[in-house]
Design a protein around this motif. Sequence first.
Motif, mmCIF file in Angstrom:
data_model
loop_
_atom_site.group_PDB
_atom_site.id
_atom_site.type_symbol
_atom_site.label_atom_id
_atom_site.label_comp_id
_atom_site.label_asym_id
_atom_site.label_seq_id
_atom_site.Cartn_x
_atom_site.Cartn_y
_atom_site.Cartn_z
ATOM 1 N N LYS A 140 0.839 -1.198 0.000
ATOM 2 C CA LYS A 140 0.000 0.000 0.000
ATOM 3 C C LYS A 140 0.874 1.248 0.000
ATOM 4 O O LYS A 140 1.601 1.518 0.955
ATOM 5 C CB LYS A 140 -0.922 -0.004 1.221
ATOM 6 C CG LYS A 140 -1.880 1.183 1.261
ATOM 7 C CD LYS A 140 -2.845 1.063 2.411
ATOM 8 C CE LYS A 140 -3.772 2.279 2.506
ATOM 9 N NZ LYS A 140 -4.525 2.497 1.259
ATOM 10 N N ALA A 141 0.804 2.016 -1.082
ATOM 11 C CA ALA A 141 1.605 3.231 -1.216
ATOM 12 C C ALA A 141 0.871 4.423 -0.631
ATOM 13 O O ALA A 141 -0.363 4.492 -0.654
ATOM 14 C CB ALA A 141 1.919 3.491 -2.687
ATOM 15 N N GLY A 142 1.646 5.373 -0.122
ATOM 16 C CA GLY A 142 1.080 6.622 0.373
ATOM 17 C C GLY A 142 1.972 7.784 0.008
ATOM 18 O O GLY A 142 3.191 7.626 -0.120
ATOM 19 N N HIS A 143 1.383 8.965 -0.205
ATOM 20 C CA HIS A 143 2.121 10.191 -0.516
ATOM 21 C C HIS A 143 1.705 11.255 0.491
ATOM 22 O O HIS A 143 0.574 11.750 0.431
ATOM 23 C CB HIS A 143 1.806 10.696 -1.929
ATOM 24 C CG HIS A 143 2.013 9.682 -3.013
ATOM 25 N ND1 HIS A 143 1.114 8.686 -3.280
ATOM 26 C CD2 HIS A 143 3.030 9.527 -3.898
ATOM 27 C CE1 HIS A 143 1.557 7.956 -4.296
ATOM 28 N NE2 HIS A 143 2.705 8.438 -4.689
ATOM 29 N N ARG A 144 2.592 11.588 1.409
ATOM 30 C CA ARG A 144 2.278 12.620 2.395
ATOM 31 C C ARG A 144 2.962 13.926 1.987
ATOM 32 O O ARG A 144 4.185 13.973 1.837
ATOM 33 C CB ARG A 144 2.753 12.205 3.782
ATOM 34 C CG ARG A 144 2.191 13.124 4.889
ATOM 35 C CD ARG A 144 2.913 12.982 6.199
ATOM 36 N NE ARG A 144 3.080 11.611 6.634
ATOM 37 C CZ ARG A 144 3.810 11.262 7.689
ATOM 38 N NH1 ARG A 144 4.455 12.202 8.380
ATOM 39 N NH2 ARG A 144 3.938 10.002 8.030
ATOM 40 N N ILE A 145 2.196 14.970 1.788
ATOM 41 C CA ILE A 145 2.748 16.253 1.380
ATOM 42 C C ILE A 145 3.382 16.933 2.587
ATOM 43 O O ILE A 145 2.731 17.168 3.601
ATOM 44 C CB ILE A 145 1.663 17.163 0.773
ATOM 45 C CG1 ILE A 145 0.979 16.474 -0.409
ATOM 46 C CG2 ILE A 145 2.276 18.492 0.336
ATOM 47 C CD1 ILE A 145 1.907 16.122 -1.554
#
Length: 236
Positions: free
Chosen positions: A98-103
């Motif tokens: 599961k990929a995530g992108h946190r700004i």
Amino acid sequence: MDDQAQLLPLYEQVRRSILAGIEAGQFAEGSFLPAEPELMAFYGVSRITLRRAIGDLCADGRLQRQQGRGTVVMPDKVRQTLVSLSGFSETMDGLGRKAGHRILARDDNPDAPAIRERLRAAALIRFDRLLEDGGRPMTLETLWFDAARFPEIVEPVAAGGSFFTALRDKAGIVPAHAERQIDVGLASAGERGILAVTAAQPVYRIEKIVTDREGRPLALSQLVTPSHLVTYTIKT
């Protein structure tokens, strides 16, 4: 233990036994190993032998010592192909992760003339992002692209979406080529705090620029990834 294993140095026997326990789920990812006295009694070895076995597993990236807390079991390495044109989300999806992108930060008018020129950007935009594997920090990324050319992509990326997915779904473009420059170094103090690595743990520093079929640049990424989290392969 078979006869061949008994011929190995004692620390290597312990190392293999702990590794087998990790792979069998006896020591779960994210959990801490039992305390040293317990492990010494279990394996019937000295503290020096145990610490060498654990030290080797730390060097391999399967364990990580955390000051004042103990030794934690690290997730298995993500295997990525360097010649792949896939983005982070696509790569992780293909691996069943599961990929995530946190700004972390956004700059709509960064002072970066060299990158602006390389991307031929009329309105350069920059996102600092933390790419996560199942909620765990994996890679620090600085992503640059031309907001004037791809205005429809800005908000999906700002909301934590995949740049490659937005590029395909919103602009109808799929990258055709990618060029990467790879170095190995140590993380800065700020990077260590975000990536949860020590001053002695090496990191990959990768600069990646992707282009379309006509060779026009689409985006530039600067990535910092702890080396114990990723194995890169090259296919020709």
